[in-house]
Design an enzyme around this catalytic site. Structure first.
Site, PDB file in Angstrom:
ATOM      1  N   LYS A  75      33.793  28.856  28.237  1.00  0.00           N
ATOM      2  CA  LYS A  75      34.527  30.386  28.298  1.00  0.00           C
ATOM      3  C   LYS A  75      33.730  31.147  29.368  1.00  0.00           C
ATOM      4  O   LYS A  75      32.478  31.293  29.383  1.00  0.00           O
ATOM      5  CB  LYS A  75      34.314  30.907  26.740  1.00  0.00           C
ATOM      6  CG  LYS A  75      34.972  32.353  26.789  1.00  0.00           C
ATOM      7  CD  LYS A  75      36.574  32.506  26.900  1.00  0.00           C
ATOM      8  CE  LYS A  75      36.883  33.857  26.908  1.00  0.00           C
ATOM      9  NZ  LYS A  75      38.068  34.359  27.539  1.00  0.00           N
ATOM     10  N   GLY A  97      40.867  39.267  26.628  1.00  0.00           N
ATOM     11  CA  GLY A  97      40.301  40.270  27.218  1.00  0.00           C
ATOM     12  C   GLY A  97      38.593  39.990  27.665  1.00  0.00           C
ATOM     13  O   GLY A  97      37.679  40.899  27.643  1.00  0.00           O
ATOM     14  N   CYS A 155      41.634  36.569  35.639  1.00  0.00           N
ATOM     15  CA  CYS A 155      41.959  36.897  34.303  1.00  0.00           C
ATOM     16  C   CYS A 155      43.184  37.987  34.115  1.00  0.00           C
ATOM     17  O   CYS A 155      42.885  39.160  34.785  1.00  0.00           O
ATOM     18  CB  CYS A 155      40.747  37.505  33.421  1.00  0.00           C
ATOM     19  SG  CYS A 155      41.354  37.798  31.827  1.00  0.00           S
ATOM     20  N   GLY A 178      47.448  24.014  33.796  1.00  0.00           N
ATOM     21  CA  GLY A 178      48.623  24.742  33.330  1.00  0.00           C
ATOM     22  C   GLY A 178      49.608  23.829  32.715  1.00  0.00           C
ATOM     23  O   GLY A 178      50.322  22.915  33.488  1.00  0.00           O
TER      24      GLY A 178
HETATM   25  O1  RRO Z   1      39.901  36.333  27.970  1.00  0.00           O
HETATM   26  C1  RRO Z   1      41.129  36.450  28.551  1.00  0.00           C
HETATM   27  O2  RRO Z   1      42.043  37.036  28.170  1.00  0.00           O
HETATM   28  C2  RRO Z   1      41.683  35.545  29.415  1.00  0.00           C
HETATM   29  C3  RRO Z   1      40.994  34.961  30.531  1.00  0.00           C
HETATM   30 BR1  RRO Z   1      39.205  35.520  30.849  1.00  0.00          BR
HETATM   31  C4  RRO Z   1      41.449  34.201  31.522  1.00  0.00           C
HETATM   32  O3  RRO Z   1      41.181  33.899  32.494  1.00  0.00           O
HETATM   33  N1  RRO Z   1      42.882  33.741  31.476  1.00  0.00           N
HETATM   34  C5  RRO Z   1      43.746  34.324  30.307  1.00  0.00           C
HETATM   35  O4  RRO Z   1      44.718  33.861  30.189  1.00  0.00           O
HETATM   36  N2  RRO Z   1      43.037  35.155  29.222  1.00  0.00           N
END
Ligand code: RRO
Length: 302
Positions: free
Chosen positions: A45, A72, A130, A242
């Site tokens: 993550k 987020g 993101c 994906g």
């Molecule tokens: O944490 C997120 O909301 C998030 C991230 Br970092 C990302 O790269 N892609 C996504 O769909 N959610």
């Protein structure tokens, strides 16, 4: 024996199956369910220079063909990440790829710089994409910014640098070419597709942030088209992500030209989805006369 190994620039993986960032925690959460060492690579993550609480709830919406998220980027920050998460990751016999982000260009550089002294990291995956934080996708929407930031990170580390791109652009090949020029060793394509869902009783958006990132089976054809576009226009390896849930999905992407794949949303309903895919790929190779999985890569008949 089928040779499942694959190369992403200088990074040699035992097989092409990786976990997608944000869908596999820091791997320790899965240790009782999955033989972690069998995976081609584990992508963690996202970690940022400072700790972040993430977005307010509701953060997840399940939809008929996929999932919307607006998490987020919650994480403990790079210093606590090194203390709390790295010791377990360092015990594993697979490639550990750290997904890194910042809210500024300096943030990315600072984070990578801090991780450079830590053992057991095979590569970085820079999260330029993101959709759920201010500026989150700006790093992969503007080719000049994408190239400049990649060059800065490239100069900060000798480790392989992968860049994860957003599909929410008109011409992903332009951004791919920019990060290649900046010195990236590979491209992960794609992050989530911007989406939205509304509660028709309350007439409110279901997500607290209104829009979020859409993932899962529905985005597989979108990801495949983006991977195809990238393979035609850049020379560095592409890691497909994906809507990839089965070995058959993965094989489609390898044929199209991806050197490796990442499994994401499928982990939420089957924590073993990525592990199962490895055996499935091996069987496909046996049944279709491929001794090496690398011979399958880019074998698309046009
Ligand atoms: O944490 C997120 O909301 C998030 C991230 Br970092 C990302 O790269 N892609 C996504 O769909 N959610």
């Amino acid at each position: 024996m089928i040779d499942l190994s694959t190369k992403i620039g200088p990074l040699l993986l035992k097989n092409p199956v990786m976990t997608a960032s944000g869908t596999f925690g820091y791997a320790s959460e899965f240790k009782d369910l999955v033989q972690l060492d069998e995976l081609g690579a584990i992508v963690t993550k996202t970690v940022t220079p400072e700790a972040r609480p993430g977005n307010p709830p509701r953060r997840i919406v399940e939809l008929p063909c996929g999932m919307l998220n607006s998490i987020g980027l919650p994480n403990v920050g790079v210093d606590d990440f090194i203390k709390e998460k790295m010791p377990f990751l360092q015990t594993l016999n697979t490639s550990i790829i750290i997904n890194v982000a910042g809210t500024s260009e300096n943030g990315f550089v600072e984070c990578v710089d801090r991780l450079n002294d830590v053992d057991g990291i095979a590569a970085y995956e820079l999260n330029y994409s993101c959709p759920n934080v201010k500026q989150g996708t700006s790093f992969s929407s503007d080719p000049q910014i994408a190239e400049r930031l990649t060059r800065r990170v490239r100069r900060t580390t000798t480790r392989p640098v992968l860049v994860k791109l957003t599909p929410n652009v008109t011409t992903i090949a332009e951004i791919g070419a920019a990060v290649e020029n900046g010195g990236a060793d590979g491209i992960s394509a794609v992050n989530t597709v911007v989406g939205m869902s509304v509660n028709i009783k309350t007439r409110k958006p279901k997500l607290a942030t209104i829009t979020g990132g859409y993932s899962g089976p529905a985005i597989k054809p979108i990801a495949l088209a983006k991977v195809y576009e990238l393979t035609r226009n850049v020379s560095i390896p592409i890691i497909a992500v994906g809507g990839i849930a089965t070995a058959e999905d993965a094989v489609e992407f390898l044929i199209t030209g991806a050197a490796a794949v990442q499994v994401g949303t499928a982990h939420f309903y089957d924590p073993r989805a990525s592990i199962k895919m490895i055996t499935g790929m091996e069987n496909y190779c046996k049944e279709n006369g491929f001794d090496r999985i690398s011979d399958l890569v880019g074998s698309l008949n046009l």
